[in-house]
Design an enzyme around this catalytic site. Structure first.
Site, short mmCIF file in Angstrom:
data_model
loop_
_atom_site.label_atom_id
_atom_site.label_comp_id
_atom_site.label_asym_id
_atom_site.label_seq_id
_atom_site.Cartn_x
_atom_site.Cartn_y
_atom_site.Cartn_z
N GLY A 134 0.60 -0.82 -0.24
CA GLY A 134 -0.14 0.07 -0.32
C GLY A 134 0.73 0.96 0.14
N GLY B 259 2.34 4.59 1.12
CA GLY B 259 3.64 4.35 2.10
C GLY B 259 4.66 2.94 2.68
CE LYS B 260 2.52 -0.47 5.17
NZ LYS B 260 1.25 0.75 5.24
CG PHE B 261 10.16 -0.85 -0.64
CD1 PHE B 261 10.47 -0.04 -1.62
CD2 PHE B 261 10.28 -2.17 -1.18
CE1 PHE B 261 11.23 -0.16 -2.39
CE2 PHE B 261 11.20 -2.50 -1.81
CZ PHE B 261 11.97 -1.11 -2.71
#
Length: 394
Positions: A166, A168-170
């Site tokens: 999502g 803001g994730k990686f």
């Protein structure tokens, strides 16, 4: 302002998403199955959905006790409660992962455990394995795609694992994730749940792409500056709210699945850039600031994480310098209190939750950005040294 995370959705990425929407599904095993050679891997709509599927697959009795650290996303706490289970909070240590001493004290009576690799910093896997024996364990790897423990991708070590892609994730694909099932006794239950999911409509897919374009603009350098200037207080208040959205109904977006399967080379390159950016700052300021990160040289740095006793002061200094710093999970105590946590129950957590600050290190940073961050940290350290000298003199 330098954005906290990379929300970019370029023309090339839009084209790739649209191509995936109308293309046939690629044949053969996705490349990420190489990371989990002994597992059954499912592409899922979100990490919160994956946690729910994993908990359901355990088939625990009602009011079963599930151990989890309080320094985690509120959606994990909600998923445990919605499954009909009770939360048992286990303290964290200075790495922001499970305190294995507290785990040993709380182990009796647990029916399952969630192990979180916070910020991609691997939990103490070997010690946890020694302690839990046959206890069912789910790895929360929402921050940890590309992070390793003892040279092995996390998510391979316990019964099941969940990853997030999502915002803001990686990799930041805007949605989606993986559910990795290492213990074959849970495959049938997960298969049954996955077969009940509905595909997204064409309208939903196009609407998702549109939302990603809007977010890309809002969280650009100019957009992020305006958001922080006019809406920072509102966003902070919103962060206090518990995330109750389940995201259980639908399959992963085809646009996300396509990018996940075809943008492999770019994801790998981005991971290298991100770690290089983090280390460039750490190497210059490690003697002054308490940075924590996965020291495995092949692991991704989810964010540049610092523990600082004057966290709010450092945060304000960075924001004023045009740097999108963050107080990640700053409301975790408030969230956990809704599930029975009382301040003082887990002393390390109570202390550390007030010290965590994250600094941008994402793959879209330029050398100018890195210089701005470097200079801001240097000014803050110099200011702190000057204050200490004044205190000593007085």
């Amino acid at each position: 302002m330098i954005p906290r995370f990379n929300y970019s959705f370029s023309v090339r990425e839009v084209w790739g998403a649209m191509s995936a929407l109308f293309a046939k599904e690629p044949s053969g095993a996705p490349v990420y199955t190489r990371l989990f050679p002994a597992a059954t891997v499912y592409e899922i709509s979100s990490a919160r959905a994956g946690i729910a599927y994993a908990l359901a697959a355990l088939q625990l009795p009602e009011n079963a006790r599930v151990g989890v650290q309080p320094y985690t996303c509120s959606s994990v706490m909600v998923a445990i409660q919605k499954a009909g289970f009770r939360l048992v909070f286990i303290d964290i240590d200075e790495t922001l992962t499970l305190d294995t001493n507290d785990l040993a004290d709380k182990l009796t009576g647990l029916d399952a455990l969630i192990v979180t690799h916070t910020f991609g910093i691997s939990a103490k896997v070997a010690r946890i394995k020694e302690l839990v024996e046959d206890l069912p364990v789910i790895e929360d790897c929402a921050h940890a795609f590309g992070s390793r423990y003892d040279g092995v991708q996390v998510g391979n070590f316990f019964d099941m694992a969940v990853f997030s892609f999502g915002n803001g994730k990686f990799p930041a694909l805007g949605s989606g994730g993986l559910l990795v099932v290492n213990n074959r006794q849970y495959v049938d239950a997960v298969n049954e749940r996955m077969h009940q999911l509905k595909p997204n409509s064409l309208f939903s897919e196009l609407a998702f792409v549109g939302r990603q374009l809007i977010k890309s603009l809002l969280y650009s350098r100019v957009g992020y500056s305006l958001i922080y200037k006019f809406f920072s207080r509102r966003l902070a208040d919103r962060g206090k709210q518990i995330d109750t959205h389940s995201g259980l109904e639908n399959e992963i977006y085809r646009t996300v699945k396509g990018r996940l399967r075809t943008d492999v080379a770019e994801i790998q390159a981005a991971a290298i850039r991100q770690r290089r950016n983090a280390l460039a700052i750490i190497d210059k300021h490690n003697a002054t600031f308490n940075f924590i990160y996965n020291q495995d040289p092949d692991s991704t740095c989810f964010a540049l994480v610092c523990l600082h006793e004057q966290r709010d002061d450092l945060f304000n200094h960075l924001i004023q310098g045009g740097i999108g710093a963050g107080k990640h999970f700053q409301h975790a105590s408030l969230w956990a209190s809704s599930f029975g946590y009382q301040r003082g129950d887990r002393p390390h957590f109570d202390q550390l939750v007030e010290q965590v600050i994250t600094i941008p290190c994402h793959d879209a940073l330029t050398q100018t950005d890195l210089s701005i961050i470097d200079e801001a940290l240097a000014r803050y350290a110099k200011r702190g040294s000057f204050r200490e000298q004044l205190t000593a003199f007085s």
